[in-house]
Scaffold this motif. Structure first.
Motif, PDB file in Angstrom:
ATOM      1  N   LEU A  75      15.587  25.168  14.821  1.00  0.00           N
ATOM      2  CA  LEU A  75      16.829  25.130  14.048  1.00  0.00           C
ATOM      3  C   LEU A  75      17.131  23.713  13.565  1.00  0.00           C
ATOM      4  CD1 LEU A  75      19.254  26.735  13.027  1.00  0.00           C
ATOM      5  CD2 LEU A  75      20.409  26.240  15.212  1.00  0.00           C
ATOM      6  N   GLN A  76      16.934  22.722  14.442  1.00  0.00           N
ATOM      7  CA  GLN A  76      17.166  21.332  14.054  1.00  0.00           C
ATOM      8  C   GLN A  76      16.228  20.904  12.918  1.00  0.00           C
ATOM      9  OE1 GLN A  76      16.831  19.740  18.240  1.00  0.00           O
ATOM     10  NE2 GLN A  76      18.552  18.458  17.560  1.00  0.00           N
ATOM     11  N   ALA A  97      14.508  22.836  10.763  1.00  0.00           N
ATOM     12  CA  ALA A  97      14.756  23.570   9.524  1.00  0.00           C
ATOM     13  C   ALA A  97      15.985  23.027   8.805  1.00  0.00           C
ATOM     14  CB  ALA A  97      14.917  25.058   9.830  1.00  0.00           C
ATOM     15  N   ARG A  98      17.033  22.723   9.546  1.00  0.00           N
ATOM     16  CA  ARG A  98      18.245  22.164   8.940  1.00  0.00           C
ATOM     17  C   ARG A  98      17.976  20.808   8.305  1.00  0.00           C
ATOM     18  NH1 ARG A  98      22.875  23.537  13.540  1.00  0.00           N
ATOM     19  NH2 ARG A  98      23.234  25.713  12.910  1.00  0.00           N
ATOM     20  N   PHE A  99      17.141  20.006   8.988  1.00  0.00           N
ATOM     21  CA  PHE A  99      16.805  18.694   8.428  1.00  0.00           C
ATOM     22  C   PHE A  99      16.091  18.855   7.085  1.00  0.00           C
ATOM     23  CE2 PHE A  99      13.842  15.281   7.656  1.00  0.00           C
ATOM     24  CZ  PHE A  99      14.615  14.147   7.821  1.00  0.00           C
ATOM     25  N   MET A 106      16.155  21.337   4.952  1.00  0.00           N
ATOM     26  CA  MET A 106      17.057  21.845   3.919  1.00  0.00           C
ATOM     27  C   MET A 106      18.070  20.791   3.488  1.00  0.00           C
ATOM     28  SD  MET A 106      17.775  25.817   5.000  1.00  0.00           S
ATOM     29  CE  MET A 106      18.256  25.421   6.697  1.00  0.00           C
ATOM     30  N   HIS A 107      18.592  20.042   4.432  1.00  0.00           N
ATOM     31  CA  HIS A 107      19.621  19.045   4.109  1.00  0.00           C
ATOM     32  C   HIS A 107      19.066  17.934   3.222  1.00  0.00           C
ATOM     33  CE1 HIS A 107      23.176  16.527   4.580  1.00  0.00           C
ATOM     34  NE2 HIS A 107      22.375  15.514   4.914  1.00  0.00           N
ATOM     35  N   ALA A 154      15.786  27.837   2.346  1.00  0.00           N
ATOM     36  CA  ALA A 154      16.605  28.377   3.431  1.00  0.00           C
ATOM     37  C   ALA A 154      16.086  29.743   3.870  1.00  0.00           C
ATOM     38  CB  ALA A 154      18.063  28.489   2.975  1.00  0.00           C
TER      39      ALA A 154
END
Length: 631
Positions: free
Chosen positions: A361-362, A364-366, A368-369, A403
């Motif tokens: 999760l960390q 993937a969020r990085f 995308m961000h 995403a």
């Protein structure tokens, strides 16, 4: 009792008789002083014409090791020591690559002009053991028993090289300029292939700093460079072993070969590269292996958070791809594991799964961000229907800015023997248990991984451009085959526009191992004309272009190893498709077949001549008095 005349005596007698006939027909009818009539038995004399050709061939085979040309024991001792010394100095950390061109010459001269016996075979084997034991010392920290056994195996190359040379030159009359490169290259290829292969210290890799010569690797690969180095050594050996009137032929031929290689290298280097490639950031964080092996969850989270902080720093330079080293993310990141329900596991298993899902999760969020592709090294695990572990793998995982998209991964195919798997698990369990004792983890821990089944490519989408790339993991960039499989043709184009090499050299605290590993990537880049970005824990992180030149490395206070830092660069792409990418090591495979046939023929010929000489001496009548008397 009179001794029976041997092959050489019969041939000399026939030669002298011919000289007497020539002298008789000349003015004065003088006789050559060495042509004193020899009282030969009539039955033996009749046999001489029929055996003359065979005897002459045998005498020529003895020429290189006649008493007049034999080296003294002291000369052989010191001369043979030069080969392992030159080989050592040719590789990092010394980088004296010109010595690679002459390193095999001393040992070759000993083979062609030296004595032979069981004590000399033992000496050559000892030389080989000392050479590998000295240069592979960095393996001791990983596994001392495995290091000792490996050196015993690798040392065979020295006596086998001597044996093949004596067959090729002594029996088959092949010039050393051909015999030396063939023998050494074949043995290197077999060493790099059998039992999954160990090609470390391949002689051709030592030529990586020689930019002009290195360009020939796109024709015949790493072993083509080894062959090239063997040619110069063979020319030197020919100069010492042949007659004075022919000593210049082999050196002249070697000069022509090297001029051709240099001209080809100059031509290749003059061809332009495409500078509009992907922009890549590589992170270097030195974490010793004892810390990576720690089961402390807090330590694992701290390691991931450190890489995330470095990635945020790298993201400011707007790269298309950010890469982390091999096994930089603890736990398992394959989709089959992440898709499991925590309720299916015990408390410890549930805790592990939740930690891995948090890591994903960390990451993937990085991605995308920051709208960047993120490549990390991790592990994968698969289960049977009953819930038991079926296989574990060493994997590279790519997170994209899209995403909701599950990360894609490549499972390493070429595993490190005794480092990632132990052979004979099913075929010979007893041997498997013994070999486990030679590993870093001991006889009670079978940590063997399962190799992947496909040379999977990743796709790097940078908006205006889309590139395919491959990810050789750890030991795979030391071998020619994995890099070629990534780069081989796909729809008429290169299968990979570039390679992203990730590795974990935190096992070692030796700078030479890290430098030698970097040299392998220089050769891999030229073999397939693909640029390589390197991301290594503890080692050298940076970039190598498709001409084999190191363009940039992570540097902190002037140091590139055992440090932490970031390097960002744009890789220049290369559209050239090489001969090696098309055919691989097919020439080496044919060379091995021809060499084996030559060894069989030469050995058979030697055995036949010996049996013939023995049987003739037994069946010949006693020689007349005064011929070869040994009373």
């Amino acid at each position: 009792m009179a001794r029976q005349p041997g092959a050489w005596q019969y041939f000399r007698a026939t030669r002298c008789a011919a000289k007497r006939h020539i002298a008789a027909g000349s003015a004065g009818g003088g006789m050559h002083p060495c042509c004193t009539p020899l009282p030969l038995d009539p039955t033996v004399h009749k046999a001489i014409p029929r055996r003359c050709a065979l005897v002459r061939v045998r005498s020529e085979a003895m020429e290189l090791t006649s008493k007049d040309s034999l080296l003294s024991a002291r000369t052989m001792l010191w001369l043979s020591l030069l080969t392992p010394i030159f080989l050592t100095l040719a590789f990092p950390p010394f980088y004296l690559w010109p010595l690679a061109l002459v390193a095999l010459a001393p040992l070759s001269i000993c083979a062609l002009r030296g004595k032979i016996g069981w004590h000399w075979w033992a000496w050559y084997y000892l030389l080989g053991y000392i050479y590998f034991a000295v240069n592979l010392y960095w393996l001791i920290i990983v596994t001392l028993p495995g290091y000792i056994v490996l050196c015993f195996y690798l040392a065979l190359i020295f006596p086998l090289f001597i044996f093949m040379l004596r067959i090729f030159v002594g029996e088959l009359k092949i010039p050393a300029i051909i015999a030396v490169p063939v023998a050494w290259t074949v043995l290197e290829f077999l060493r790099g292939t059998l039992f999954t292969g160990f090609p470390w210290f391949s002689l051709g890799v030592a030529l990586a700093p020689a930019t002009l010569l290195l360009q020939s690797a796109d024709l015949f690969g790493m072993y083509g460079l080894t062959f090239l180095a063997g040619i110069s050594a063979g020319a030197i050996a020919d100069g010492f072993a042949t007659g004075r009137t022919r000593r210049w032929i082999s050196p002249a031929a070697a000069v022509i070969v090297f001029l051709a290689a240099g001209t080809y290298g100059f031509y290749r280097l003059s061809q332009p590269l495409n500078p509009h490639g992907p922009k890549i950031a590589v992170l270097q964080r030195y974490i010793p292996q004892n810390l990576k092996n720690s089961p402390d969850t807090a330590q694992e989270k701290a390691m991931v958070n450190t890489y995330l902080a470095m990635s945020r720093q790298a993201a400011r330079q707007n790269p298309d791809l950010i890469a982390w080293p091999e096994t930089s993310v603890p736990g398992f990141l394959n989709a089959a594991w992440l898709g499991q329900s925590p309720d299916e596991f015990s408390r410890s298993g549930r805790h592990l799964l939740e930690a891995d899902q948090l890591f994903v999760l960390q990451l993937a969020r990085f991605a995308m961000h920051y709208k960047v592709n993120l490549l990390v090294g991790s592990s994968g695990i698969h289960f049977t229907a009953s819930g038991k572990t079926r296989k574990m793998q060493n994997i590279a995982v790519l997170f994209t800015p899209t995403a909701g998209e599950l990360p894609r991964y490549y499972a390493k195919r070429h595993l490190v023997p005794f480092g990632e798997y132990v052979p004979f698990k099913t075929s010979c369990p007893a041997l498997h248990r013994f070999l486990l004792g030679l590993t870093p983890f001991g006889p009670n821990d079978d940590y063997s991984l399962t190799p992947g089944t496909r040379w999977s490519h990743f796709t790097l989408d940078a908006g205006k451009h889309v590139w395919r790339f491959g990810v050789p993991i750890c030991y795979e960039d030391v071998m020619s085959h994995p890099a070629r499989m990534f780069a081989r043709l796909h729809n008429g184009k290169k299968g990979a526009a570039f390679l992203m090499s990730i590795s974990n050299d935190g096992w070692y605290d030796s700078r030479p191992e890290l430098q030698q590993h970097l040299q392998s990537d220089q050769v891999r880049a030229v073999e397939n004309r693909v640029p390589i970005a390197r991301c290594v824990n503890g080692g050298y992180c940076g970039f190598v272009n498709s001409d084999g030149e190191i363009t940039k490395l992570v540097k902190v206070d002037g140091h590139s190893a055992f440090t932490s830092g970031i390097a960002v660069a744009r890789l220049p792409l290369d559209t050239r498709i090489t001969l090696f990418s098309r055919v691989g090591n097919i020439f080496m495979q044919w060379l091995v077949i021809l060499a084996v046939l030559a060894v069989v023929m030469g050995t058979g010929r030697r055995l036949y001549l010996r049996s013939f000489a023995t049987s003739r001496n037994k069946n010949s009548p006693p020689a007349a008095a005064g011929i070869g008397n040994d009373s």
